[in-house]
Design a protein around this motif. Structure first.
Motif, PDB file in Angstrom:
ATOM      1  N   ILE A  79       0.722  -1.288  -0.119  1.00  0.00           N
ATOM      2  CA  ILE A  79       0.080  -0.254  -0.471  1.00  0.00           C
ATOM      3  C   ILE A  79       1.087   1.306  -0.074  1.00  0.00           C
ATOM      4  CG2 ILE A  79      -1.761   1.368   1.171  1.00  0.00           C
ATOM      5  CD1 ILE A  79      -2.672  -1.549   2.280  1.00  0.00           C
ATOM      6  N   ILE A  80       1.908   1.532   1.026  1.00  0.00           N
ATOM      7  CA  ILE A  80       2.179   2.117   1.202  1.00  0.00           C
ATOM      8  C   ILE A  80       3.602   2.814  -0.102  1.00  0.00           C
ATOM      9  CG2 ILE A  80       4.471   3.248   2.379  1.00  0.00           C
ATOM     10  CD1 ILE A  80       3.856   2.492   5.128  1.00  0.00           C
ATOM     11  N   ALA A  81       3.947   1.308  -0.423  1.00  0.00           N
ATOM     12  CA  ALA A  81       5.113   1.699  -2.126  1.00  0.00           C
ATOM     13  C   ALA A  81       4.215   2.445  -3.103  1.00  0.00           C
ATOM     14  CB  ALA A  81       5.079   0.402  -2.545  1.00  0.00           C
ATOM     15  N   ARG A  82       2.534   1.705  -3.522  1.00  0.00           N
ATOM     16  CA  ARG A  82       1.983   2.165  -4.096  1.00  0.00           C
ATOM     17  C   ARG A  82       1.727   3.559  -3.749  1.00  0.00           C
ATOM     18  NH1 ARG A  82      -1.811  -1.313  -8.468  1.00  0.00           N
ATOM     19  NH2 ARG A  82      -1.421   0.440  -9.325  1.00  0.00           N
ATOM     20  N   ILE A  83       1.291   4.334  -3.265  1.00  0.00           N
ATOM     21  CA  ILE A  83       0.828   5.290  -3.190  1.00  0.00           C
ATOM     22  C   ILE A  83       1.890   6.835  -2.775  1.00  0.00           C
ATOM     23  CG2 ILE A  83      -1.734   4.728  -1.323  1.00  0.00           C
ATOM     24  CD1 ILE A  83       0.025   5.533   1.024  1.00  0.00           C
ATOM     25  N   GLN A  84       3.454   5.830  -2.841  1.00  0.00           N
ATOM     26  CA  GLN A  84       4.433   6.694  -3.147  1.00  0.00           C
ATOM     27  C   GLN A  84       4.857   6.974  -4.551  1.00  0.00           C
ATOM     28  OE1 GLN A  84       7.338   4.463  -0.641  1.00  0.00           O
ATOM     29  NE2 GLN A  84       7.282   5.861   0.814  1.00  0.00           N
ATOM     30  N   GLN A  85       3.987   5.738  -5.102  1.00  0.00           N
ATOM     31  CA  GLN A  85       4.964   5.766  -6.400  1.00  0.00           C
ATOM     32  C   GLN A  85       3.507   6.155  -8.045  1.00  0.00           C
ATOM     33  OE1 GLN A  85       5.432   1.424  -6.916  1.00  0.00           O
ATOM     34  NE2 GLN A  85       6.865   1.859  -6.634  1.00  0.00           N
ATOM     35  N   GLU A  86       2.425   6.787  -6.929  1.00  0.00           N
ATOM     36  CA  GLU A  86       1.458   6.286  -8.188  1.00  0.00           C
ATOM     37  C   GLU A  86       0.234   7.961  -7.526  1.00  0.00           C
ATOM     38  OE1 GLU A  86      -0.120   2.671  -8.332  1.00  0.00           O
ATOM     39  OE2 GLU A  86       1.379   1.911  -9.629  1.00  0.00           O
ATOM     40  N   ASP A  87       0.582   8.437  -7.160  1.00  0.00           N
ATOM     41  CA  ASP A  87       0.304  10.100  -6.020  1.00  0.00           C
ATOM     42  C   ASP A  87      -1.042  10.082  -5.844  1.00  0.00           C
ATOM     43  OD1 ASP A  87       0.050  11.640  -5.716  1.00  0.00           O
ATOM     44  OD2 ASP A  87       0.081  13.356  -7.877  1.00  0.00           O
ATOM     45  N   ILE A  88      -1.685   8.365  -5.634  1.00  0.00           N
ATOM     46  CA  ILE A  88      -3.269   8.903  -4.932  1.00  0.00           C
ATOM     47  C   ILE A  88      -3.655   8.734  -3.886  1.00  0.00           C
ATOM     48  CG2 ILE A  88      -2.974   6.714  -7.406  1.00  0.00           C
ATOM     49  CD1 ILE A  88      -3.182   4.538  -5.736  1.00  0.00           C
ATOM     50  N   GLY A  89      -3.128   8.942  -3.283  1.00  0.00           N
ATOM     51  CA  GLY A  89      -3.642   9.206  -1.913  1.00  0.00           C
ATOM     52  C   GLY A  89      -4.426   9.619  -1.555  1.00  0.00           C
ATOM     53  N   LYS A  90      -4.715  11.078  -2.370  1.00  0.00           N
ATOM     54  CA  LYS A  90      -5.775  12.011  -2.238  1.00  0.00           C
ATOM     55  C   LYS A  90      -7.019  11.142  -2.730  1.00  0.00           C
ATOM     56  CE  LYS A  90      -5.182  14.116  -6.555  1.00  0.00           C
ATOM     57  NZ  LYS A  90      -4.548  15.340  -7.449  1.00  0.00           N
ATOM     58  N   TYR A  91      -6.946  10.145  -3.207  1.00  0.00           N
ATOM     59  CA  TYR A  91      -8.565   8.828  -3.442  1.00  0.00           C
ATOM     60  C   TYR A  91      -8.706   8.014  -2.894  1.00  0.00           C
ATOM     61  CZ  TYR A  91      -8.122  11.514  -8.329  1.00  0.00           C
ATOM     62  OH  TYR A  91      -7.051  12.428  -9.432  1.00  0.00           O
TER      63      TYR A  91
END
Length: 418
Positions: free
Chosen positions: A276-288
């Motif tokens: 989870i942390i790796a993907r939100i870091q790489q793909e800038d999807i945290g705000k969604y």
């Protein structure tokens, strides 16, 4: 049969369709021993007799009218008492999911609001029930329904449907494991999305992602049929990995705001949390993304949870506490965690028109207002409940009245039509 079960109340419906498949509900009065201990067995028997009358009336009126509208068939019911706190309700038809849920709602709403009389005219009491349901052409249908009832009580759910198609023969456990493995190997695990509505704007603003599996014929399986078995056979993590990655892929492609559910064990498992942390870091999807934390009663270390929350919040992820009113009923727990949303458990929302629950929900709303925490009402199943929810100033609503879980293809189609 489950150990300790008393004789059931058989409730036979006289109309039989050509289908050999029957749909069976088991209705269990919760904490009947407490009622007997507090008011005596004479009053306990009186409560059961009243419940028998209520179910007969529901079958004759609301349930019959609903089935008449659906099937054009009048169904007659009969109730027999055998000195137990469990009722069986059998429908001689392969009822659809929609009909099953409507029957569940009719029964539940009536029972949780009814004031039961005891032999003291100054006292009236409420009861709580749990319902298990299954459907099958097998003589073992009662066993499947009892499995559903058992799972509901174990997980503090008010209703569980058990898919009997997975348990037709002695190799049922093996068949279920093979089916789970089939979904893992072929990445058939799919998120279905249930809308969360902003009550101020009256529009959908995000979706909760719910896990669904499919058999080789394309039939959908709900979590009640497979989730506990997947955990027992150590396949749950693989299911979650596929689900989470698919939700993230959908967020990236369609820019929808989505919630995913994580248990304490998910958060402490690096295969899930690190991904989870790796993907939100790489793909800038945290705000969604909103992460709903489940299974609060099993949280052993709040420092670990807060460390995870701190990491994901750096990338814009929101945090919700799910099912408040069950595990997270202690306000101190909320204060220990840096959360943005609190989801009020459906068992409270379903009783929102009762003064005691209305006052409890008001206290939650007041607490969250002071802490700047937004509130979501779960299990909003009809307009009446939605009106109560809005009148209390609850920020968001979720439930079958708002929308049933649907596929991403349906969401995209609705957007195109809009």
């Amino acid at each position: 049969m489950l150990k300790g079960r008393c004789t059931l109340f058989p409730l036979n419906l006289y109309f039989k369709s050509k289908s050999k498949i029957k749909t069976l509900f088991l209705i269990d009065i919760l904490h009947m021993k407490d009622i007997n201990a507090s008011y005596g067995f004479k009053n306990g028997d009186a409560v059961i007799k009243q419940l028998k009358v209520i179910i007969k009336a529901l079958l004759k009126n609301e349930i019959n009218n609903m089935l008449m509208d659906t099937f054009g068939v009048k169904i007659v019911g009969k109730v027999v008492r055998h000195h137990s706190d469990v009722f069986s309700v059998t429908f001689y038809d392969n009822l659809s999911e929609t009909s099953i849920l409507k029957i569940r709602d009719i029964i539940t709403k009536k029972l949780i609001t009814h004031q039961f009389k005891v032999f003291n005219p100054e006292i009236q009491i409420n009861i709580n029930t749990t319902i298990g349901c299954s459907k099958s052409s097998s003589k073992d249908l009662i066993i499947y329904a009892e499995k559903a009832l058992y799972n509901a009580k174990q997980n503090f759910e008010f209703f569980v449907f058990f898919d009997s198609n997975l348990y037709k023969n002695e190799s049922s456990s093996k068949s279920l494991i093979e089916l789970i493995q089939y979904n893992i190997e072929n990445k058939k695990v799919e998120p279905y999305f249930q809308a969360i509505c902003c009550n101020k704007e009256d529009k959908t603003v995000k979706y909760e992602a719910l896990m669904r599996l499919f058999d080789k014929d394309g039939n959908m399986l709900l979590p009640g049929a497979f989730l506990e078995k997947a955990k027992s056979y150590r396949l749950y993590v693989q299911l979650m990995q596929i689900l989470i990655n698919k939700v993230f892929d959908i967020i990236i492609l369609h820019k929808i705001h989505a919630n995913i559910n994580l248990e304490y064990n998910d958060i402490i498992n690096p295969l899930i949390s690190d991904n989870i942390i790796a993907r939100i870091q790489q793909e800038d999807i945290g705000k969604y993304l909103t992460i709903e934390i489940l299974e609060s009663e099993r949280i052993q270390n709040f420092d670990i949870i807060n460390e995870f929350i701190y990491k994901v919040k750096e990338y814009g992820v929101s945090i919700a506490i799910d099912d408040f009113g069950t595990g997270f009923s202690n306000y101190e727990y909320i204060l220990k965690l840096n959360v943005d949303y609190l989801k009020i458990d459906g068992s409270l929302i379903q009783k929102i028109d009762e003064d005691i629950y209305m006052n409890l929900i008001k206290s939650i709303v007041m607490f969250c207002g002071k802490q700047n925490i937004k509130i979501v009402a779960e299990y909003v199943s009809d307009l009446k409940i939605q009106r109560y929810v809005k009148s209390l100033g609850i920020d968001y609503s979720q439930g079958y009245y708002i929308q049933k879980p649907i596929s991403i293809e349906q969401i995209v189609g609705e957007r195109s039509e809009g």
